[in-house]
Motif scaffolding. Structure first.
Motif, PDB file in Angstrom:
ATOM      1  N   ALA A 133       0.963  -0.831   0.062  1.00 32.22           N
ATOM      2  CA  ALA A 133      -0.159   0.094   0.238  1.00 32.22           C
ATOM      3  C   ALA A 133       0.590   0.817   0.242  1.00 32.22           C
ATOM      4  N   HIS A 134       1.938   1.418   1.054  1.00 32.30           N
ATOM      5  CA  HIS A 134       2.555   2.549   1.132  1.00 32.30           C
ATOM      6  C   HIS A 134       3.392   2.588  -0.525  1.00 32.30           C
ATOM      7  N   THR A 135       4.157   1.211  -0.893  1.00 31.02           N
ATOM      8  CA  THR A 135       4.221   1.804  -2.449  1.00 31.02           C
ATOM      9  C   THR A 135       4.061   2.141  -3.916  1.00 31.02           C
ATOM     10  N   ALA A 136       2.308   1.590  -3.364  1.00 33.91           N
ATOM     11  CA  ALA A 136       1.147   2.247  -4.127  1.00 33.91           C
ATOM     12  C   ALA A 136       1.197   3.399  -4.026  1.00 33.91           C
ATOM     13  N   ALA A 137       1.241   3.636  -2.827  1.00 33.62           N
ATOM     14  CA  ALA A 137       0.628   5.422  -2.668  1.00 33.62           C
ATOM     15  C   ALA A 137       2.027   6.164  -2.720  1.00 33.62           C
ATOM     16  N   LEU A 138       3.507   6.065  -2.451  1.00 37.03           N
ATOM     17  CA  LEU A 138       4.150   6.776  -3.139  1.00 37.03           C
ATOM     18  C   LEU A 138       4.380   6.782  -5.156  1.00 37.03           C
ATOM     19  N   GLU A 139       4.053   5.891  -5.095  1.00 33.99           N
ATOM     20  CA  GLU A 139       3.953   5.638  -6.514  1.00 33.99           C
ATOM     21  C   GLU A 139       2.930   6.602  -7.331  1.00 33.99           C
ATOM     22  N   ALA A 140       1.451   6.836  -6.152  1.00 27.23           N
ATOM     23  CA  ALA A 140       0.830   7.426  -7.144  1.00 27.23           C
ATOM     24  C   ALA A 140       0.737   9.020  -6.424  1.00 27.23           C
ATOM     25  N   LEU A 141       1.957   8.948  -5.856  1.00 26.46           N
ATOM     26  CA  LEU A 141       2.150  10.377  -4.766  1.00 26.46           C
ATOM     27  C   LEU A 141       3.681  11.132  -5.814  1.00 26.46           C
ATOM     28  N   ASP A 179       3.792   9.823  -9.691  1.00 27.70           N
ATOM     29  CA  ASP A 179       3.218   9.793 -10.693  1.00 27.70           C
ATOM     30  C   ASP A 179       1.959  11.732 -10.194  1.00 27.70           C
ATOM     31  N   ARG A 180       1.242  11.768  -9.369  1.00 26.20           N
ATOM     32  CA  ARG A 180       1.157  13.144  -9.531  1.00 26.20           C
ATOM     33  C   ARG A 180       2.164  14.785  -9.532  1.00 26.20           C
ATOM     34  N   LEU A 181       3.570  14.107  -8.812  1.00 25.55           N
ATOM     35  CA  LEU A 181       4.416  15.210  -8.787  1.00 25.55           C
ATOM     36  C   LEU A 181       4.984  14.713 -10.306  1.00 25.55           C
ATOM     37  N   ASN A 182       4.852  14.132 -10.660  1.00 23.20           N
ATOM     38  CA  ASN A 182       5.364  14.080 -12.601  1.00 23.20           C
ATOM     39  C   ASN A 182       4.911  15.320 -13.094  1.00 23.20           C
ATOM     40  N   LEU A 183       3.409  14.621 -12.893  1.00 18.89           N
ATOM     41  CA  LEU A 183       2.251  15.874 -13.456  1.00 18.89           C
ATOM     42  C   LEU A 183       2.226  16.996 -13.250  1.00 18.89           C
ATOM     43  N   VAL A 184       2.581  17.388 -12.370  1.00 18.63           N
ATOM     44  CA  VAL A 184       2.026  18.785 -11.792  1.00 18.63           C
ATOM     45  C   VAL A 184       3.949  19.227 -12.054  1.00 18.63           C
ATOM     46  N   ALA A 185       4.447  18.208 -12.557  1.00 17.37           N
ATOM     47  CA  ALA A 185       5.522  19.525 -13.275  1.00 17.37           C
ATOM     48  C   ALA A 185       5.359  19.715 -14.370  1.00 17.37           C
ATOM     49  N   PRO A 213     -18.236   4.181 -17.062  1.00 16.76           N
ATOM     50  CA  PRO A 213     -17.781   3.624 -16.082  1.00 16.76           C
ATOM     51  C   PRO A 213     -16.608   4.093 -15.235  1.00 16.76           C
ATOM     52  N   SER A 214     -16.335   5.260 -15.362  1.00 23.52           N
ATOM     53  CA  SER A 214     -15.273   5.267 -14.453  1.00 23.52           C
ATOM     54  C   SER A 214     -15.793   6.318 -13.340  1.00 23.52           C
ATOM     55  N   PRO A 215     -15.021   5.653 -12.536  1.00 22.75           N
ATOM     56  CA  PRO A 215     -15.534   6.467 -10.509  1.00 22.75           C
ATOM     57  C   PRO A 215     -15.558   7.651 -10.768  1.00 22.75           C
ATOM     58  N   ALA A 216     -16.107   8.393  -9.859  1.00 23.96           N
ATOM     59  CA  ALA A 216     -15.902   9.691  -9.738  1.00 23.96           C
ATOM     60  C   ALA A 216     -14.689  10.102  -9.132  1.00 23.96           C
ATOM     61  N   HIS A 217     -13.940  11.331  -9.847  1.00 24.73           N
ATOM     62  CA  HIS A 217     -12.537  11.613  -8.809  1.00 24.73           C
ATOM     63  C   HIS A 217     -12.520  11.308  -7.184  1.00 24.73           C
ATOM     64  N   ALA A 218     -11.374  10.505  -7.234  1.00 32.94           N
ATOM     65  CA  ALA A 218     -11.345  10.431  -5.127  1.00 32.94           C
ATOM     66  C   ALA A 218     -10.952  12.095  -4.754  1.00 32.94           C
ATOM     67  N   ASP A 219     -10.957  12.172  -3.091  1.00 31.46           N
ATOM     68  CA  ASP A 219     -10.673  13.919  -3.355  1.00 31.46           C
ATOM     69  C   ASP A 219      -8.822  13.854  -3.187  1.00 31.46           C
ATOM     70  N   SER A 220      -8.702  12.899  -3.064  1.00 35.40           N
ATOM     71  CA  SER A 220      -7.089  13.180  -3.632  1.00 35.40           C
ATOM     72  C   SER A 220      -6.911  13.599  -5.241  1.00 35.40           C
ATOM     73  N   GLU A 221      -7.923  13.474  -6.310  1.00 33.42           N
ATOM     74  CA  GLU A 221      -7.194  14.061  -7.493  1.00 33.42           C
ATOM     75  C   GLU A 221      -8.004  15.723  -7.730  1.00 33.42           C
ATOM     76  N   VAL A 222      -9.065  15.776  -6.443  1.00 38.31           N
ATOM     77  CA  VAL A 222      -9.014  16.750  -6.539  1.00 38.31           C
ATOM     78  C   VAL A 222      -8.080  17.817  -6.434  1.00 38.31           C
ATOM     79  N   ARG A 223      -7.574  17.404  -5.516  1.00 40.22           N
ATOM     80  CA  ARG A 223      -6.356  18.267  -4.251  1.00 40.22           C
ATOM     81  C   ARG A 223      -5.751  18.844  -5.407  1.00 40.22           C
ATOM     82  N   VAL A 224      -5.140  17.473  -6.717  1.00 38.37           N
ATOM     83  CA  VAL A 224      -4.237  18.095  -7.233  1.00 38.37           C
ATOM     84  C   VAL A 224      -4.906  18.953  -8.634  1.00 38.37           C
ATOM     85  N   LEU A 225      -6.293  18.044  -8.868  1.00 31.99           N
ATOM     86  CA  LEU A 225      -7.013  19.500 -10.260  1.00 31.99           C
ATOM     87  C   LEU A 225      -6.766  21.332  -9.485  1.00 31.99           C
ATOM     88  N   SER A 226      -7.349  20.926  -8.097  1.00 33.42           N
ATOM     89  CA  SER A 226      -7.201  22.960  -7.167  1.00 33.42           C
ATOM     90  C   SER A 226      -5.867  23.242  -7.624  1.00 33.42           C
TER      91      SER A 226
END
Length: 610
Positions: free
Chosen positions: A132-140, A142-148, A286-299
């Protein structure tokens, strides 16, 4: 080594130990096995180990033929290892185990086997936490790379439309199935959708990039209230259907209908001072609604985009101010008999777009036409102010003193040295002398400036290297006693005289000698088309061919008429009137000119891509 020692080992080994006979019945269980299974040795002894304990994760039985722990009893093997197994506890729950089996022999005869097992739940929980930690780090990551990547896209251009078309593909499909950017200036009921991107084969639905339907004053205020904070707004297709008049329904309905949509996040794009519009990222199918973490990234992306749009606004405002100032400083061209002139000004590639290069053309008190091209050191507002000082001094001296250019240069050098803090400047000052109808002659001096280029109607070209002297502001300061010799050159009928600044022929990647050769080459090619071209066409095509970059460029061209044109008794029709276009401000006119000067789109912008 007696029985007491063996009993102590089995008691304190820290692992569950079971022994079974050749039929698979339990004959012994150590205390740790009793603890792990919640069963006493007495309650387990004599029971079949597989039937009593072996289960799947959900507690259902495992077919006996698939029981790998019994393999040594069935096949006489040397032992087995396993980890994806479960034992049934007395309370009906299962415990994951990691186990090993070893055949048991007594007096050389097969007597059963030993099963050693550990509770694998702690290790499995640790592995799950690590995963779970690895997945969270990978997601983080990915989002840091996206923001960059988003930050890089926002810094890549000062054009809002180009910025948006680089940004939206970064958000699709990672953050949504489609994304759209709407610009809606505050105080206006109108807006424009400037960019849309969809996950359908990476398409850009240009048919959706269009002005938005105008909003009423009430609707506009409702939208602003809904987006008044910094937080994104979640919208679902059901909400739009249930309330067609909702504040965000009008701009989103088309996107939901055309691109599909179950939900969307609408991010306000604003700074403290200004609201720019919205970024909408939607999900379909079928895509789920945006998660809170995704909304924060979009913000966060919305805040960055808002600041970038504010920078674009400031850049264009600054550029417009600089361009207006530069045009006010540049001179309109006079209409003189059958002479035809054209001027072009290309600013350096910077936000200020203002510098020390200038051209000038004006009538002297004796009726002679004066031509000037000059360059004051620098590329900023101070250089432009110094340029205006030098230009006005030269105009006043040339008007007030009907003297040769060499004397005017000496007077200018002294005036600049003793009455101005302007740095050194280079320039060419010339008089176009001759009666109407010709012949014409150029009378000039050069103060450290690139030489004028004379292009005949037959395509012959030559640089006018005579009349060369020191830079303005150098001789008087250093008390060198240098002078500017007068030079003369006949101006043949249909010839073109080019005066230019060094930005046209010199750059970081090209020496001035190569630049002069390139200018001469292209001018010769264009000269053969002079009968078909106006002097404005000549300047525009010359700039397009040379494509100068990096420094300010000023260009002044003079086209000579045919021999005898305009002389008394001449009945030939005059050439087309001089173009009203010049880089000067459109509301200005040359002294004594009555030519209307409407604002004309600058044709030189096509010669210099952004």
């Amino acid at each position: 080594m007696g029985p007491a020692f063996l009993h102590a080992v089995l008691h304190d080994v820290g692992a569950g130990v079971l022994t079974v006979d050749t039929s698979g019945r339990i004959t012994f269980a150590n205390p740790w096995a009793e603890h792990l299974l919640g069963r006493s040795q007495e309650r387990m002894r004599g029971h079949d180990v597989h039937d009593l304990l072996h289960r799947r994760h959900d507690g259902s039985p495992v077919p006996r033929e698939r029981c790998s722990m019994l393999a040594p009893l069935r096949e006489g093997g040397s032992g087995e290892l396993g980890s994806e197994e479960y034992f049934l506890r007395a309370d009906g729950t299962t415990v994951p185990i990691i186990w090993s089996t070893t055949p048991l022999r007594v007096a050389g005869r097969k007597a059963g086997m030993v099963i050693v097992f550990h509770d694998f739940s702690l290790q499995r929980e640790a592995e799950e936490r690590a995963a779970a930690h690895t997945a969270a780090l990978e997601a983080l990551t990915d989002r840091l790379n996206l923001v960059a990547d988003v930050s890089a896209a926002l810094m890549s251009t000062v054009d809002a439309s180009g910025m948006s078309r680089r940004l939206l593909p970064l958000l699709v499909p990672g953050m949504g199935d489609w994304a759209a950017l709407d610009l809606c200036p505050t105080g206006s009921g109108e807006g424009e959708r400037i960019a849309v991107h969809s996950a359908r084969d990476g398409e850009r639905p240009v048919y959706l990039e269009e002005p938005l339907p105008p909003l009423s004053e009430e609707s506009r205020r409702a939208v602003e209230r809904r987006l008044s904070g910094d937080e994104p707004v979640r919208v679902t297709a059901g909400e739009l259907t249930a309330d067609p008049d909702a504040p965000l329904a009008a701009p989103l309905r088309t996107l939901f209908d055309r691109l599909g949509g179950r939900s969307a996040v609408v991010v306000p794009l604003s700074t403290r001072q200004r609201f720019f519009g919205t970024l909408a990222v939607g999900r379909a199918g079928p895509s789920p609604a945006h998660a809170d973490s995704e909304v924060r990234v979009l913000s966060d992306i919305g805040r960055r985009l808002g600041m970038a749009l504010d920078n674009v606004r400031l850049y264009h405002e600054q550029r417009n101010v600089a361009e207006t100032m530069q045009r006010q400083l540049l001179a309109p061209l006079p209409q003189v008999d059958r002479l035809r002139m054209a001027a072009r000004y290309l600013p350096a590639q910077s936000a200020m777009e203002i510098g020390g290069d200038w051209y000038d053309a004006f009538l002297l008190s004796d009726g002679i036409t004066a031509l000037v091209i000059g360059d004051v050191v620098g590329h900023d507002r101070q250089a432009a102010a110094h340029m205006a000082e030098v230009r006005n001094m030269l105009r006043a001296l040339a008007w007030d003193h009907q003297e040769p250019p060499s004397v005017i240069m000496r007077r200018l050098d002294e005036a600049v040295t003793h009455t101005s803090d302007a740095p050194m400047a280079t320039l060419v000052f010339a008089r176009v002398e001759g009666e109407e109808g010709g012949p014409w002659q150029l009378h000039w001096v050069t103060a450290g400036h690139p030489p004028p280029l004379l292009v005949t109607g037959e395509g012959d070209t030559r640089f006018l290297t005579g009349g060369h002297g020191p830079l303005i502001g150098m001789s008087s300061v250093l008390h060198l006693g240098l002078s500017w010799p007068d030079a003369y050159e006949d101006l043949p009928p249909h010839s073109t005289l080019l005066l230019y600044t060094d930005g046209l022929v010199e750059s970081r990647g090209r020496s001035i000698d190569l630049g002069l050769a390139k200018l001469r080459h292209h001018a010769a090619i264009l000269a053969r088309r002079m009968a078909e071209q106006t002097v404005d066409d000549f300047c525009d095509e010359l700039l397009a061919r040379i494509d100068p970059r990096g420094d300010d460029v000023a260009l002044l061209a003079l086209r000579m008429p045919a021999a005898g044109a305009g002389a008394p008794g001449d009945t030939t029709p005059p050439p087309p009137r001089q173009s009203p276009y010049s880089p000067a401000a459109p509301d200005r006119a040359a002294p004594g000119s009555t030519v209307e000067r409407p604002e004309v789109r600058d044709p030189t912008r096509a010669a210099r891509p952004e």
